[in-house]
Design a protein around this motif. Structure first.
Motif, PDB file in Angstrom:
ATOM      1  N   GLY A  47       0.804  -1.211   0.000  1.00 21.67           N
ATOM      2  CA  GLY A  47       0.000   0.000   0.000  1.00 21.67           C
ATOM      3  C   GLY A  47       0.840   1.265   0.000  1.00 21.67           C
ATOM      4  N   CYS A  48       0.141   2.377   0.048  1.00 23.46           N
ATOM      5  CA  CYS A  48       0.765   3.693  -0.086  1.00 23.46           C
ATOM      6  C   CYS A  48       1.834   3.943   0.961  1.00 23.46           C
ATOM      7  N   GLY A  49       3.043   4.308   0.475  1.00 23.70           N
ATOM      8  CA  GLY A  49       4.096   4.763   1.355  1.00 23.70           C
ATOM      9  C   GLY A  49       4.973   3.682   1.963  1.00 23.70           C
ATOM     10  N   ASP A  75      -4.104  13.261  -1.631  1.00 22.45           N
ATOM     11  CA  ASP A  75      -2.809  13.859  -1.325  1.00 22.45           C
ATOM     12  C   ASP A  75      -1.855  12.914  -0.610  1.00 22.45           C
ATOM     13  N   ALA A  76      -2.236  11.635  -0.495  1.00 27.24           N
ATOM     14  CA  ALA A  76      -1.397  10.674   0.230  1.00 27.24           C
ATOM     15  C   ALA A  76      -0.019  10.527  -0.393  1.00 27.24           C
ATOM     16  N   GLY A 117       0.159  16.904  -3.605  1.00 24.78           N
ATOM     17  CA  GLY A 117       0.134  15.895  -2.559  1.00 24.78           C
ATOM     18  C   GLY A 117       1.087  16.176  -1.412  1.00 24.78           C
ATOM     19  N   ASP A 118       1.371  15.127  -0.651  1.00 24.93           N
ATOM     20  CA  ASP A 118       2.157  15.233   0.570  1.00 24.93           C
ATOM     21  C   ASP A 118       3.639  15.467   0.261  1.00 24.93           C
ATOM     22  N   LYS A 144       6.885  10.400  -3.958  1.00 23.69           N
ATOM     23  CA  LYS A 144       7.258   9.107  -4.525  1.00 23.69           C
ATOM     24  C   LYS A 144       7.283   9.111  -6.057  1.00 23.69           C
ATOM     25  N   LEU A 145       6.844  10.214  -6.669  1.00 18.03           N
ATOM     26  CA  LEU A 145       6.933  10.359  -8.122  1.00 18.03           C
ATOM     27  C   LEU A 145       7.508  11.733  -8.413  1.00 18.03           C
ATOM     28  N   ARG A 146       8.589  11.758  -9.221  1.00 23.67           N
ATOM     29  CA  ARG A 146       9.300  12.999  -9.480  1.00 23.67           C
ATOM     30  C   ARG A 146       9.461  13.224 -10.988  1.00 23.67           C
ATOM     31  N   PHE A 147       8.985  14.343 -11.469  1.00 26.05           N
ATOM     32  CA  PHE A 147       9.208  14.736 -12.859  1.00 26.05           C
ATOM     33  C   PHE A 147      10.481  15.591 -12.869  1.00 26.05           C
TER      34      PHE A 147
END
Length: 364
Positions: free
Chosen positions: A21-23, A329-330, A342-343, A348-351
């Motif tokens: 799950g998330c995070g 926003d998790a 988001g948070d 956890k995702l970077r452009f």
């Protein structure tokens, strides 16, 4: 045939559960993901916009750039698209070709810090909604729509409805495998489908069929990218430089109008198991960011934040952030110029436009 990638529906959800799950930390993460190393594996699957990668390997372009930076890069074909993203999420691959939606809802949502290294293309008509006995999107109201649920087709349908004053509750979606959707549309009882090329082209050519919405109406929202482990990239920036060099050299070759360009596209078509004519047709509805300056510019365009917000809203609303995500926003998503969604404590995702900009300035 050149299949359109998809989110994977329940497969994506299953992957999230497996990753915790998330995070959380991805299950099966490779030891020393942030360590300096020399050998890298990049996963790819068959899709129009990703065929330059196996061609680059075949043509020696991968080796050329890897040698320049003293590393080894293996381009690994994974026959199942979702499996390729799952392997990346589990640390078995250093990078993978994926839609931004899948990068967000599988590795990032599973806790793997992921960097969008290269923006490759967006669907510019490769995905569409087709009706029988209907002329406009408004005619879909109240119908059952066959599609791959929780896929880019599902997202496309949602956006088409929204832009025409409707919502998903105005239709009933029926999960249908991409391999079965052409046959399904041939059935008299099926009057609406959402799908991607090459199935879309076949369905659209059916007598009495009308395409009422397509992805050209939502530019950059179905975005195809090369994603890498943030930890691996941080420890090995030469990997990013080599991958950018490979991509833009190959782009320059395949977009040529002479015999060299034709030969490159023919090789890509063959590797994809399709004809040169079919591949060229699919390229017409694939907006390639072939020029590094254009890709870098879009990576810094505020529109990228806008369209990514739409994607994350869809993902969260359909449970693709995992059972522990309590709000949209998790998961934090970062962009150029210090901007984010988001948070900010759980990015956890970077452009990251760094390597596209290096290519654009000729300083790789």
């Amino acid at each position: 045939m050149v299949d359109r990638p998809w989110l994977g529906g329940m497969a994506a959800i299953a992957a999230l559960i497996a990753l915790g799950g998330c995070g959380s930390k991805p299950a099966g993460s490779a030891a020393g993901a942030g360590a300096v190393k020399k050998d890298f594996a990049i996963g790819w699957s068959i899709y129009t916009g990703w065929m330059p990668w196996p061609y680059a390997q075949q043509a020696g372009i991968v080796k050329k750039w890897a040698d320049k930076y003293g590393i080894t890069i293996r381009m690994v074909q994974v026959n199942d698209y979702v499996e390729s993203v799952n392997q990346f999420a589990a640390g078995k691959l250093d990078g993978v070709t994926a839609t931004t939606m899948d990068a967000l809802t599988i590795p990032a949502a599973g806790g793997k810090d992921t960097t969008v290294l290269l923006i490759g293309d967006y669907s510019d008509g490769n995905d569409g909604v087709v009706l029988k006995n209907g002329r406009t999107m408004a005619d879909i109201k109240g119908r059952s729509v066959k599609l791959v649920e929780l896929s880019v087709s599902h997202f496309l349908l949602a956006r088409g409805l929204e832009l025409n004053g409707m919502k998903l509750a105005d239709v009933k979606t029926v999960n249908t495998g991409d391999a079965d959707i052409v046959g399904a549309f041939a059935s008299p009882g099926v009057t609406a489908v959402a799908t991607w090329n090459p199935q879309l082209a076949t369905i659209r050519a059916t007598p009495g069929a009308t395409e009422v919405f397509d992805s050209s109406k939502i530019p950059n929202e179905i975005l195809d990218t090369l994603n890498v482990s943030t930890e691996t990239l941080k420890a090995n920036p030469n990997l990013g430089k080599a991958l950018a060099g490979i991509w833009y050299e190959t782009m320059a070759l395949m977009t040529r109008t002479d015999a060299t360009g034709k030969a490159a596209r023919a090789a890509m078509a063959k590797a994809a198991g399709t004809t040169e004519a079919s591949f060229d047709e699919q390229l017409k509805t694939t907006h390639l960011y072939a020029n590094a300056k254009d890709a870098a510019a879009y990576a810094e365009n505020p529109d990228l934040i806008t369209v990514t917000d739409r994607v994350r809203q869809f993902g969260f609303a359909h449970g693709l952030f995992g059972p522990s995500a309590r709000s949209v926003d998790a998961i934090g998503i970062s962009f150029a110029g210090g901007k984010s969604l988001g948070d900010p404590k759980n990015v956890k995702l970077r452009f990251d436009p760094t390597y596209m900009k290096l290519a654009a300035s000729g300083t790789l």
